[in-house]
Design a protein around this motif. Structure first.
Motif, mmCIF file in Angstrom:
data_model
loop_
_atom_site.group_PDB
_atom_site.id
_atom_site.type_symbol
_atom_site.label_atom_id
_atom_site.label_comp_id
_atom_site.label_asym_id
_atom_site.label_seq_id
_atom_site.Cartn_x
_atom_site.Cartn_y
_atom_site.Cartn_z
ATOM 1 N N UNK A 1 0.756 -1.142 -0.122
ATOM 2 C CA UNK A 1 -0.025 -0.139 -0.135
ATOM 3 C C UNK A 1 0.779 1.299 0.010
ATOM 4 N N UNK A 2 2.118 1.133 0.762
ATOM 5 C CA UNK A 2 2.651 2.391 0.805
ATOM 6 C C UNK A 2 3.415 2.776 -0.616
ATOM 7 N N UNK A 3 4.133 1.514 -1.116
ATOM 8 C CA UNK A 3 4.650 1.580 -2.506
ATOM 9 C C UNK A 3 3.669 2.291 -3.377
ATOM 10 N N UNK A 4 2.272 2.218 -3.427
ATOM 11 C CA UNK A 4 1.379 2.627 -4.122
ATOM 12 C C UNK A 4 1.267 4.193 -4.331
ATOM 13 N N UNK A 5 1.174 4.611 -2.830
ATOM 14 C CA UNK A 5 1.364 6.103 -2.589
ATOM 15 C C UNK A 5 2.781 6.645 -3.001
ATOM 16 N N UNK A 6 3.826 5.860 -2.586
ATOM 17 C CA UNK A 6 5.128 6.439 -3.281
ATOM 18 C C UNK A 6 4.865 6.530 -4.739
ATOM 19 N N UNK A 7 4.432 5.722 -5.540
ATOM 20 C CA UNK A 7 4.634 5.746 -6.774
ATOM 21 C C UNK A 7 3.576 7.016 -7.227
ATOM 22 N N UNK A 8 2.479 7.193 -6.388
ATOM 23 C CA UNK A 8 1.815 8.449 -6.934
ATOM 24 C C UNK A 8 2.462 9.585 -6.472
ATOM 25 N N UNK B 1 1.318 8.206 7.792
ATOM 26 C CA UNK B 1 0.421 7.616 8.705
ATOM 27 C C UNK B 1 0.303 6.039 8.440
ATOM 28 N N UNK B 2 0.467 5.565 7.297
ATOM 29 C CA UNK B 2 0.825 4.167 6.975
ATOM 30 C C UNK B 2 1.950 3.562 7.697
ATOM 31 N N UNK B 3 2.871 4.152 7.404
ATOM 32 C CA UNK B 3 4.254 3.752 8.172
ATOM 33 C C UNK B 3 4.068 3.669 9.657
ATOM 34 N N UNK B 4 3.615 4.835 10.255
ATOM 35 C CA UNK B 4 3.180 4.889 11.731
ATOM 36 C C UNK B 4 2.357 3.667 12.307
ATOM 37 N N UNK B 5 1.347 3.327 11.473
ATOM 38 C CA UNK B 5 0.402 2.259 11.709
ATOM 39 C C UNK B 5 1.349 0.873 11.544
#
Length: 118
Positions: A1-8, A105-109
């Motif tokens: 999921x994080x990689x998707x946001x990083x790509x965006x 937020x995702x990393x913190x979660x």
């Protein structure tokens, strides 16, 4: 999921880079355009080359029908293009900030979930 946001985020950054590049190219074109403005009134009409009512009418056509619209393009229309680019860059930068907040937020979660498992 994080990689998707990083790509965006990377996509949005690439778009900002392209818009900045476009703005630079546009500035160069505006300079060229402004330097060419005197050509609208060439050739110069003198009493030796052409004079009289037809010459005056021709000069008015060049002034009103060519030079005035030319100035509109070299000024207000270029300014509108710069403004549109700036608005889009600002919007993209806001989207990048929002996406980076989501990533944080995702990393913190994830970190909290790992800590809870330990």
């Amino acid at each position: 999921m994080i990689s998707y946001y990083q790509m965006l985020v990377e996509e949005k950054r690439q778009q900002v880079r392209r818009l900045n590049s476009c703005r630079g190219e546009l500035q160069g074109k505006q300079g060229e355009f402004q330097q060419s403005e005197p050509k609208c009134m060439e050739p110069e009409l003198t009493p030796k080359t052409w004079h009289g009512n037809l010459a005056k009418a021709f000069d008015e056509i060049r002034q009103i029908g060519i030079k005035t619209p030319y100035r509109d393009v070299s000024g207000p229309q270029f300014d509108a293009a710069y403004a549109a680019i700036s608005v889009k860059i600002t919007k993209l930068e806001a989207e990048i900030a929002s996406l980076e907040a989501i990533i944080a937020q995702l990393r913190a979660a994830e970190a909290a979930a790992r800590a809870a498992k330990s």
